[in-house]
Design a protein around this motif. Structure first.
Motif, short mmCIF file in Angstrom:
data_model
loop_
_atom_site.label_atom_id
_atom_site.label_comp_id
_atom_site.label_asym_id
_atom_site.label_seq_id
_atom_site.Cartn_x
_atom_site.Cartn_y
_atom_site.Cartn_z
N ARG A 70 0.83 -1.20 0.00
CA ARG A 70 0.00 0.00 0.00
C ARG A 70 0.86 1.25 0.00
N TRP A 71 1.97 1.21 0.73
CA TRP A 71 2.87 2.37 0.74
C TRP A 71 3.44 2.62 -0.64
N ARG A 72 3.68 1.60 -1.40
CA ARG A 72 4.21 1.76 -2.76
C ARG A 72 3.18 2.39 -3.68
N GLN A 73 1.91 2.25 -3.34
CA GLN A 73 0.83 2.73 -4.22
C GLN A 73 0.29 4.11 -3.84
N GLU B 222 -14.24 12.34 -15.38
CA GLU B 222 -13.55 11.24 -14.71
C GLU B 222 -13.80 11.31 -13.21
N ILE B 223 -14.10 10.16 -12.61
CA ILE B 223 -14.22 10.05 -11.17
C ILE B 223 -13.09 9.15 -10.72
N LEU B 224 -12.25 9.69 -9.85
CA LEU B 224 -11.05 8.97 -9.42
C LEU B 224 -11.04 8.86 -7.91
N HIS B 225 -10.87 7.66 -7.39
CA HIS B 225 -10.75 7.46 -5.95
C HIS B 225 -9.35 7.91 -5.51
N ASP C 212 -6.30 5.84 -6.12
CA ASP C 212 -5.73 5.75 -7.46
C ASP C 212 -4.95 6.99 -7.87
N TYR C 213 -4.94 8.01 -7.02
CA TYR C 213 -4.24 9.26 -7.33
C TYR C 213 -2.75 9.09 -7.06
#
Length: 167
Positions: free
Chosen positions: A42-45, A148-151, A154-155
Motif C-alpha cells: 500500500r505504501w508503494r501505491q 472522470e471520477i477517481l478514488h 488511485d491518485y
C-alpha cells in the motif's frame, strides 16, 4: 495437503512486518502471507508526494531506528525503503502472491485457503490493513456525469489534471 505452522500472519505491511519481527525475536515459528509481490504494497501505491504525518520516531517498527539524517516526516519513498530494509534485516521472507480467500476455525486453530495453497495454524494474525478496500461513495446523478471520477487510492500526482477543472 496443508502447510502447518504455529502462527500465520496475513499481510506484509507495517503491522505484518512488526508482528513477524516480534514473533521471530521470541523464537515463534510463523509464516507471513502477502497478496502482492513486495512488502509494504500500500505504501508503494500511495501518491508520490505523501509524507508521514506523524514524527518518524513515533512511526518506527520494533528493533529498527530510522537512518541517521532521515527527515522528521519521511516521504513515501523513505517509508518504503525503511520497510524493505526492515524485512531484510529481520530476515522476514513472506510468501508472495498469496491471495487469502477464506479463513475458518478448524480443530482448535485456523484453516486458511489462498488461491494456490492451504495453511493450518494454531494462531492467526490478520494484518491486511485498514486501507485494503477503498470506500466508493455514490450520489444521485453520478451516472450522468461525463467526467472522470477517481478514488484517492488511485491518485499518484496532479500531472494528468494540469489545465483541467477538478474537484
Amino acid at each position: 495437503m496443508a502447510t502447518r505452522t504455529p502462527t500465520l500472519v496475513i499481510g506484509a505491511g507495517p503491522a505484518g512486518l512488526a508482528t513477524s519481527a516480534c514473533l521471530r525475536k521470541r523464537s515463534i515459528d510463523h509464516i507471513v502471507l502477502e497478496r502482492e509481490a513486495e512488502v509494504a504494497p500500500r505504501w508503494r501505491q500511495h501518491y508520490d508526494r505523501l509524507h508521514l504525518h506523524t514524527f518518524r520516531d513515533m512511526s518506527r517498527l520494533p528493533y529498527k531506528r530510522w537512518k541517521r539524517g532521515t527527515a522528521k516526516y519521511p516521504s513515501r519513498q523513505q517509508v518504503v525503503d525503511y520497510m524493505d530494509a526492515y524485512a531484510e534485516e529481520q530476515s522476514i521472507r513472506p510468501l508472495f502472491g498469496q491471495d487469502v480467500r477464506l479463513a475458518t476455525r478448524s480443530n482448535g486453530g485456523f484453516r486458511v485457503e489462498t488461491d494456490t495453497d492451504l495453511f493450518e495454524a494454531e494462531s492467526l494474525v490478520i494484518a491486511s490493513g485498514y486501507n485494503q478496500t477503498p470506500r466508493r461513495p455514490s450520489w444521485p446523478g453520478q451516472e450522468q456525469f461525463e467526467g472522470e471520477i477517481l478514488h484517492s487510492r488511485d491518485y499518484r500526482n496532479g500531472s494528468p489534471f494540469r489545465g483541467k477543472r477538478v474537484l
